[in-house]
Design a protein around this motif. Structure first.
Motif, PDB file in Angstrom:
ATOM      1  N   ASN A 123     -34.776  31.102 -32.677  1.00  0.00           N
ATOM      2  CA  ASN A 123     -35.684  32.245 -32.589  1.00  0.00           C
ATOM      3  C   ASN A 123     -34.933  33.533 -32.270  1.00  0.00           C
ATOM      4  OD1 ASN A 123     -37.986  30.799 -33.209  1.00  0.00           O
ATOM      5  ND2 ASN A 123     -38.403  30.283 -31.087  1.00  0.00           N
ATOM      6  N   PHE A 124     -33.940  33.434 -31.391  1.00  0.00           N
ATOM      7  CA  PHE A 124     -33.134  34.622 -31.094  1.00  0.00           C
ATOM      8  C   PHE A 124     -32.389  35.082 -32.338  1.00  0.00           C
ATOM      9  CE2 PHE A 124     -29.032  36.499 -30.157  1.00  0.00           C
ATOM     10  CZ  PHE A 124     -29.449  37.639 -29.494  1.00  0.00           C
ATOM     11  N   TYR A 125     -31.779  34.147 -33.042  1.00  0.00           N
ATOM     12  CA  TYR A 125     -31.014  34.496 -34.240  1.00  0.00           C
ATOM     13  C   TYR A 125     -31.916  35.180 -35.278  1.00  0.00           C
ATOM     14  CZ  TYR A 125     -28.565  34.123 -38.642  1.00  0.00           C
ATOM     15  OH  TYR A 125     -27.999  34.416 -39.842  1.00  0.00           O
ATOM     16  N   LEU A 126     -33.078  34.612 -35.523  1.00  0.00           N
ATOM     17  CA  LEU A 126     -33.986  35.186 -36.525  1.00  0.00           C
ATOM     18  C   LEU A 126     -34.470  36.569 -36.096  1.00  0.00           C
ATOM     19  CD1 LEU A 126     -36.062  32.014 -37.450  1.00  0.00           C
ATOM     20  CD2 LEU A 126     -34.266  33.118 -38.807  1.00  0.00           C
ATOM     21  N   SER A 127     -34.792  36.705 -34.831  1.00  0.00           N
ATOM     22  CA  SER A 127     -35.238  37.995 -34.315  1.00  0.00           C
ATOM     23  C   SER A 127     -34.126  39.032 -34.409  1.00  0.00           C
ATOM     24  CB  SER A 127     -35.681  37.830 -32.864  1.00  0.00           C
ATOM     25  OG  SER A 127     -36.007  39.065 -32.314  1.00  0.00           O
ATOM     26  N   ASP A 128     -32.916  38.621 -34.049  1.00  0.00           N
ATOM     27  CA  ASP A 128     -31.782  39.536 -34.105  1.00  0.00           C
ATOM     28  C   ASP A 128     -31.502  39.971 -35.535  1.00  0.00           C
ATOM     29  OD1 ASP A 128     -29.814  40.869 -32.430  1.00  0.00           O
ATOM     30  OD2 ASP A 128     -28.326  39.681 -33.523  1.00  0.00           O
ATOM     31  N   LYS A 129     -31.589  39.057 -36.460  1.00  0.00           N
ATOM     32  CA  LYS A 129     -31.381  39.380 -37.876  1.00  0.00           C
ATOM     33  C   LYS A 129     -32.425  40.397 -38.343  1.00  0.00           C
ATOM     34  CE  LYS A 129     -29.806  38.792 -42.083  1.00  0.00           C
ATOM     35  NZ  LYS A 129     -29.315  40.075 -42.557  1.00  0.00           N
ATOM     36  N   PHE A 130     -33.653  40.199 -37.922  1.00  0.00           N
ATOM     37  CA  PHE A 130     -34.737  41.103 -38.307  1.00  0.00           C
ATOM     38  C   PHE A 130     -34.505  42.514 -37.768  1.00  0.00           C
ATOM     39  CE2 PHE A 130     -39.000  42.915 -37.534  1.00  0.00           C
ATOM     40  CZ  PHE A 130     -39.422  42.978 -38.837  1.00  0.00           C
ATOM     41  N   ILE A 131     -34.138  42.628 -36.492  1.00  0.00           N
ATOM     42  CA  ILE A 131     -33.930  43.975 -35.956  1.00  0.00           C
ATOM     43  C   ILE A 131     -32.657  44.614 -36.513  1.00  0.00           C
ATOM     44  CG2 ILE A 131     -35.336  43.646 -33.883  1.00  0.00           C
ATOM     45  CD1 ILE A 131     -32.732  43.358 -32.292  1.00  0.00           C
ATOM     46  N   GLN A 132     -31.675  43.802 -36.884  1.00  0.00           N
ATOM     47  CA  GLN A 132     -30.495  44.356 -37.563  1.00  0.00           C
ATOM     48  C   GLN A 132     -30.892  44.973 -38.891  1.00  0.00           C
ATOM     49  OE1 GLN A 132     -27.410  41.458 -38.135  1.00  0.00           O
ATOM     50  NE2 GLN A 132     -27.081  41.180 -35.937  1.00  0.00           N
ATOM     51  N   LYS A 191     -35.583  37.163 -23.137  1.00  0.00           N
ATOM     52  CA  LYS A 191     -36.707  36.287 -23.477  1.00  0.00           C
ATOM     53  C   LYS A 191     -36.256  34.933 -24.003  1.00  0.00           C
ATOM     54  CE  LYS A 191     -40.798  35.899 -26.339  1.00  0.00           C
ATOM     55  NZ  LYS A 191     -41.686  36.542 -27.277  1.00  0.00           N
ATOM     56  N   PHE A 192     -35.340  34.912 -24.955  1.00  0.00           N
ATOM     57  CA  PHE A 192     -34.963  33.671 -25.625  1.00  0.00           C
ATOM     58  C   PHE A 192     -33.839  32.913 -24.923  1.00  0.00           C
ATOM     59  CE2 PHE A 192     -36.679  36.173 -29.282  1.00  0.00           C
ATOM     60  CZ  PHE A 192     -37.796  35.385 -29.484  1.00  0.00           C
ATOM     61  N   LEU A 225     -33.825  46.133 -39.689  1.00  0.00           N
ATOM     62  CA  LEU A 225     -34.574  47.364 -39.420  1.00  0.00           C
ATOM     63  C   LEU A 225     -33.625  48.517 -39.110  1.00  0.00           C
ATOM     64  CD1 LEU A 225     -37.556  46.103 -37.228  1.00  0.00           C
ATOM     65  CD2 LEU A 225     -37.635  46.903 -39.595  1.00  0.00           C
ATOM     66  N   PHE A 226     -32.597  48.236 -38.343  1.00  0.00           N
ATOM     67  CA  PHE A 226     -31.623  49.259 -38.003  1.00  0.00           C
ATOM     68  C   PHE A 226     -30.874  49.739 -39.247  1.00  0.00           C
ATOM     69  CE2 PHE A 226     -27.175  50.239 -36.802  1.00  0.00           C
ATOM     70  CZ  PHE A 226     -27.419  51.448 -36.155  1.00  0.00           C
ATOM     71  N   LEU A 227     -30.444  48.803 -40.074  1.00  0.00           N
ATOM     72  CA  LEU A 227     -29.688  49.170 -41.275  1.00  0.00           C
ATOM     73  C   LEU A 227     -30.539  49.943 -42.275  1.00  0.00           C
ATOM     74  CD1 LEU A 227     -27.609  45.904 -41.775  1.00  0.00           C
ATOM     75  CD2 LEU A 227     -26.809  48.123 -40.928  1.00  0.00           C
ATOM     76  N   LEU A 228     -31.840  49.747 -42.240  1.00  0.00           N
ATOM     77  CA  LEU A 228     -32.751  50.493 -43.111  1.00  0.00           C
ATOM     78  C   LEU A 228     -33.209  51.810 -42.474  1.00  0.00           C
ATOM     79  CD1 LEU A 228     -34.925  47.507 -44.369  1.00  0.00           C
ATOM     80  CD2 LEU A 228     -33.269  48.826 -45.712  1.00  0.00           C
ATOM     81  N   ASP A 229     -32.638  52.142 -41.333  1.00  0.00           N
ATOM     82  CA  ASP A 229     -32.996  53.361 -40.590  1.00  0.00           C
ATOM     83  C   ASP A 229     -34.456  53.391 -40.160  1.00  0.00           C
ATOM     84  OD1 ASP A 229     -30.469  54.478 -40.482  1.00  0.00           O
ATOM     85  OD2 ASP A 229     -30.687  55.497 -42.421  1.00  0.00           O
ATOM     86  N   GLU A 230     -35.005  52.245 -39.909  1.00  0.00           N
ATOM     87  CA  GLU A 230     -36.383  52.169 -39.406  1.00  0.00           C
ATOM     88  C   GLU A 230     -36.413  52.305 -37.886  1.00  0.00           C
ATOM     89  OE1 GLU A 230     -39.149  52.069 -41.263  1.00  0.00           O
ATOM     90  OE2 GLU A 230     -37.927  52.114 -43.072  1.00  0.00           O
ATOM     91  N   ILE A 231     -35.316  51.888 -37.224  1.00  0.00           N
ATOM     92  CA  ILE A 231     -35.200  52.042 -35.776  1.00  0.00           C
ATOM     93  C   ILE A 231     -33.831  52.656 -35.465  1.00  0.00           C
ATOM     94  CG2 ILE A 231     -36.790  50.158 -35.185  1.00  0.00           C
ATOM     95  CD1 ILE A 231     -34.353  48.393 -34.613  1.00  0.00           C
ATOM     96  N   SER A 232     -33.758  53.318 -34.329  1.00  0.00           N
ATOM     97  CA  SER A 232     -32.488  53.951 -33.921  1.00  0.00           C
ATOM     98  C   SER A 232     -31.583  52.915 -33.254  1.00  0.00           C
ATOM     99  CB  SER A 232     -32.771  55.087 -32.940  1.00  0.00           C
ATOM    100  OG  SER A 232     -33.269  54.557 -31.728  1.00  0.00           O
ATOM    101  N   LEU A 233     -30.338  53.326 -33.050  1.00  0.00           N
ATOM    102  CA  LEU A 233     -29.383  52.447 -32.372  1.00  0.00           C
ATOM    103  C   LEU A 233     -29.849  52.146 -30.957  1.00  0.00           C
ATOM    104  CD1 LEU A 233     -26.711  50.925 -32.331  1.00  0.00           C
ATOM    105  CD2 LEU A 233     -25.579  53.055 -31.679  1.00  0.00           C
ATOM    106  N   GLU A 234     -30.386  53.123 -30.280  1.00  0.00           N
ATOM    107  CA  GLU A 234     -30.897  52.926 -28.924  1.00  0.00           C
ATOM    108  C   GLU A 234     -32.044  51.910 -28.915  1.00  0.00           C
ATOM    109  OE1 GLU A 234     -33.310  55.557 -25.686  1.00  0.00           O
ATOM    110  OE2 GLU A 234     -31.667  56.543 -26.733  1.00  0.00           O
ATOM    111  N   GLU A 235     -32.955  52.029 -29.873  1.00  0.00           N
ATOM    112  CA  GLU A 235     -34.070  51.079 -29.972  1.00  0.00           C
ATOM    113  C   GLU A 235     -33.554  49.678 -30.282  1.00  0.00           C
ATOM    114  OE1 GLU A 235     -37.766  53.741 -31.624  1.00  0.00           O
ATOM    115  OE2 GLU A 235     -36.079  53.334 -32.996  1.00  0.00           O
ATOM    116  N   TYR A 236     -32.591  49.603 -31.186  1.00  0.00           N
ATOM    117  CA  TYR A 236     -31.997  48.305 -31.537  1.00  0.00           C
ATOM    118  C   TYR A 236     -31.416  47.630 -30.302  1.00  0.00           C
ATOM    119  CZ  TYR A 236     -28.472  45.004 -33.148  1.00  0.00           C
ATOM    120  OH  TYR A 236     -27.699  43.878 -33.310  1.00  0.00           O
TER     121      TYR A 236
END
Length: 69
Positions: free
Chosen positions: A27-36, A59-60, A38-49
């Motif tokens: 679950n951690f791996y999948l979540s981390d991949k998802f937020i990566q 959590k995990f 989002l970051f690479l698509l500029d949907e979230i900032s580095l600070e948010e990531y």
């Protein structure tokens, strides 16, 4: 100069992981991949990531979480 051969017994620590530990790791791996992504698509900032990733580690509790913080 004399060289001494030091012999010592290595302590082997065998750790068995439960199914719950492995699910948390996945679950951690999948979540981390998802937020990566989002970051690479500029949907979230580095600070948010970084903030989301720290929360996911808390959590995990992935197996190597001590190295990730």
């Amino acid at each position: 100069m004399k060289v001494k051969k030091l012999e010592c017994e290595k302590e082997v620590v065998k750790t068995e992981y439960t199914e719950r530990d492995l699910k948390a790791e996945l679950n951690f791996y999948l979540s981390d991949k998802f937020i990566q992504d989002l970051f690479l698509l500029d949907e979230i900032s580095l600070e948010e990531y970084r903030k989301i990733r720290r929360e996911n580690i808390k959590k995990f509790r992935p197996i190597l979480s001590e190295l990730m913080l």
